[in-house]
Design an enzyme around this catalytic site. Structure first.
Site, PDB file in Angstrom:
ATOM      1  N   ASP A 165     -62.904 -19.621-109.036  1.00 43.66           N
ATOM      2  CA  ASP A 165     -62.251 -20.831-108.561  1.00 43.66           C
ATOM      3  C   ASP A 165     -62.508 -21.968-109.545  1.00 43.66           C
ATOM      4  O   ASP A 165     -62.647 -21.739-110.745  1.00 43.66           O
ATOM      5  CB  ASP A 165     -62.770 -21.155-107.149  1.00 43.66           C
ATOM      6  CG  ASP A 165     -61.747 -21.852-106.270  1.00 43.66           C
ATOM      7  OD1 ASP A 165     -61.442 -23.026-106.537  1.00 43.66           O
ATOM      8  OD2 ASP A 165     -61.254 -21.220-105.317  1.00 43.66           O
ATOM      9  N   HIS A 202     -62.546 -27.915-105.236  1.00 47.01           N
ATOM     10  CA  HIS A 202     -61.964 -26.851-104.419  1.00 47.01           C
ATOM     11  C   HIS A 202     -62.919 -25.665-104.254  1.00 47.01           C
ATOM     12  O   HIS A 202     -63.124 -25.166-103.141  1.00 47.01           O
ATOM     13  CB  HIS A 202     -60.657 -26.396-105.071  1.00 47.01           C
ATOM     14  CG  HIS A 202     -59.852 -25.418-104.283  1.00 47.01           C
ATOM     15  ND1 HIS A 202     -60.049 -24.053-104.347  1.00 47.01           N
ATOM     16  CD2 HIS A 202     -58.822 -25.600-103.418  1.00 47.01           C
ATOM     17  CE1 HIS A 202     -59.182 -23.440-103.560  1.00 47.01           C
ATOM     18  NE2 HIS A 202     -58.424 -24.347-102.981  1.00 47.01           N
ATOM     19  N   SER A 418     -55.963 -21.021 -99.001  1.00 44.45           N
ATOM     20  CA  SER A 418     -57.221 -21.068 -99.758  1.00 44.45           C
ATOM     21  C   SER A 418     -58.420 -21.104 -98.824  1.00 44.45           C
ATOM     22  O   SER A 418     -59.488 -20.560 -99.130  1.00 44.45           O
ATOM     23  CB  SER A 418     -57.263 -22.319-100.644  1.00 44.45           C
ATOM     24  OG  SER A 418     -56.621 -22.123-101.857  1.00 44.45           O
TER      25      SER A 418
END
Length: 600
Positions: A165, A202, A418
């Site tokens: 990620d 994120h 996600s």
């Protein structure tokens, strides 16, 4: 993803506008494109035939003199292959030997030389990837994680989860009971940036859903709720592939997957979480990203991938169907769609998030997603000052009972597939802690079989701009059902073979869609979904989505009482079942953006 420019959606049962003339133009353009020689000139621009070249390679070559490509060879590339590429002016970016490939920066003028190279199998652009993501909705209870924790006493201890990620920053919730970090390994694959911290914000959020222990929201923190992840004592392997803007490339992700395989035994990496993706451009059998996730699966690592956030996208008049992102289109992996929980602890009132991408997959027609989990307005770890935090500070979740500096937010809410993906990855970690001998195929089969299948027929939702979306439930919307961690842990069935997601076939004579076993370029056999007592299709997919060999919903063909996907003159029909449109993700319309606060 780009900000959405949405309009109110009409009911699902209605068909898209018929635009036969446009299809004829598209088909003619496609036929002309396919008939070109290896290279030709159109208004001074390069044009490559698609035999060994991905169709979108022209777009990259026409924009610049140098092109980043991934070259897949028929065998692992050797010194002679690299020398040959060097003689053509190419620069090596990374060796991707796990999939018999390498990433190069090559002059566009040299690309045609690859067509006649007998060792070259397929050439794709080194494509950019996007994240599949942003009021708080609980998620643990909806998937019975709290019940499972009480009954099975598992918390992910000893299991390594590779988070590929935007990086994972230090946070108290990712520390162990002795105070040390449970992020046991970190490496950056971002070109020119060796930092493994999460500048975008994120990856840390994803890691918190996976393995956060709630330390920063415990007693005395001022938080009224303790925010814990699904596997709160699992270890995190931080493989950073996305920069401060959430951007990355295929080669970076493939390199990270290779590293996860190499580190598997050292850190007991049993799960890879990929909360990212990009459009589908070719069959999964050719896509280098899909080939990489298959290698990880074959190495004994369960790969869990986000379905994508294009479920609202009607730019191809498909009502959001056929929008699954790569590598979630690969039949091997577990592909996850998103639900919303309506702020309740029970799942019976939950619904599919309208932005959750739907199957079947473009080109291959693989039945996806495999399963769904909560992904709307999920609270997890905040990286203060990260790009997402700066752009969406209103999504910070601060303590409600605090004084002075103790009021600083430690958590953040985001939405998207996600967020649903690490819920499933965390569940996989619990299953593997309980029984370390489980194979990836048995894990997938148990999750699909035990998934809750009690959805209704239709649901409606409103985005933050008050646009209405109507969804119809079917196996291309929620797959095998809603993740049930307690039931998955209680199941003892074993899959003797591969659990490849099945393929959908359209019968033009009966106007029905049937599902059949999926073949693969690497292995010829798979678990027989339809004929096995344990994995019988009606058990896995539920009686509400199957009748004999035809996929149906209730007493009518899927998607209302019309012919499935309209008819052959519909643009949506051609995109999904035809072969004249091959581009993934439609056009400029994007259904959802990372900073959007879910839906109501």
């Amino acid at each position: 993803m780009k900000p959405m420019t949405a309009k109110a959606r009409t009911p699902v049962a209605e068909r898209g506008l018929r635009v036969l003339a446009i299809l004829l133009v598209l088909f003619s353009a496609y036929a002309g494109f396919a008939a070109t020689s290896s290279t030709s000139s159109r208004n001074g621009k390069s044009s490559f035939a698609h035999g060994k070249f991905a169709r979108d390679l022209n777009n990259y070559a026409n924009r610049k003199n140098w092109v980043d490509v991934i070259v897949q060879y028929r065998q692992t590339p050797t010194t002679s292959h690299y020398s040959r590429m060097s003689s053509r002016g190419a620069l090596i970016k990374s060796r991707l030997h796990g999939i018999h490939a390498a990433a190069f920066r090559i002059p566009a003028s040299a690309i045609p030389l690859l067509e006649s190279d007998p060792d070259v199998l397929y050439v794709t652009p080194d494509r950019p990837l996007q994240l599949s993501s942003v009021t708080y909705e609980p998620y643990n209870s909806a998937v019975l994680a709290d019940v499972a924790a009480q009954q099975f006493a598992v918390n992910g201890t000893g299991i390594g989860i590779a988070v590929i990620d935007s990086g994972v920053s230090d946070h108290p919730d990712l520390h162990g009971s002795a105070g040390g970090s449970r992020v046991v390994y970190s490496q950056s694959f971002v070109s020119g940036d060796a930092s493994t911290a999460d500048a975008y914000g994120h990856g840390t959020h994803v890691a918190g859903i996976l393995a956060g222990n709630g330390a920063a929201s415990g007693t005395g923190s001022g938080y009224l709720t303790k925010f814990t992840g699904i596997a709160p004592n699992a270890n995190i392997i931080n493989l950073r592939v996305l920069d401060k803007n959430g951007a990355g490339t295929d080669s970076q992700v493939i390199a990270a997957i290779q590293q996860a395989i190499a580190l598997k035994n050292q850190y007991n990496i049993r799960v890879i979480n990929l909360s990212l993706g990009r459009p589908v451009y070719e069959s999964y059998t050719l896509d280098p990203l899909c080939q990489a996730v298959e290698k990880a699966w074959q190495a004994g690592i369960v790969v869990v991938v986000a379905a994508g956030n294009s479920g609202r996208d009607n730019s191809w008049h498909t009502r959001g169907f056929a929008t699954i992102a790569a590598p979630g289109n690969d039949p091997t992996v577990i592909t996850v769609g998103a639900t919303r929980t309506f702020n309740s602890l029970t799942r019976v009132d939950d619904a599919i998030a309208s932005y959750s991408s739907k199957g079947p997959t473009l080109l291959d027609h693989i039945v996806k997603p495999d399963v769904v989990a909560p992904g709307n307005r999920v609270v997890s770890l905040l990286v203060s000052g990260s790009t997402l935090d700066k752009q969406n500070s209103a999504l910070e979740v601060a303590p409600t009972a605090c004084l002075g500096t103790s009021c600083q937010a430690k958590y953040f809410r985001l939405s998207g597939t996600s967020m649903a993906t690490p819920v499933v990855s965390g569940a996989v970690a619990l299953m593997l802690q309980e029984d370390p001998t489980l194979t990836p195929d048995t894990v997938k089969a148990r999750i699909l079989k035990t998934a809750w299948k009690g959805f209704g027929t239709y649901c409606s939702s409103w985005d933050i701009f008050n646009n209405l979306y109507n969804n119809q439930y079917d196996l291309f919307t929620y797959g095998a059902g809603y993740l049930d961690i307690d039931a998955a842990l209680a199941n003892n069935d074993v899959a003797n073979g591969l659990t490849l997601s099945p393929t959908a076939f359209y019968n033009a004579s009966t106007h029905n869609v049937s599902i059949q076993n999926t073949g693969t370029s690497n292995v010829a056999t798979s678990v027989i979904w339809g004929n096995s007592v344990v994995w019988g299709t009606s058990v896995v997919w539920g009686p509400s989505v199957l009748s004999a060999n035809s996929v149906i919903w209730g007493d009518s063909v899927i998607w209302g009482d019309s012919v499935v996907w309209g008819d052959s003159t519909d643009q949506g029909y051609s995109v999904i079942w035809g072969d004249s449109v091959v581009w993934g993700g439609g056009n400029a319309t994007s259904a959802y953006s990372d900073g959007q606060d879910g839906e109501n």
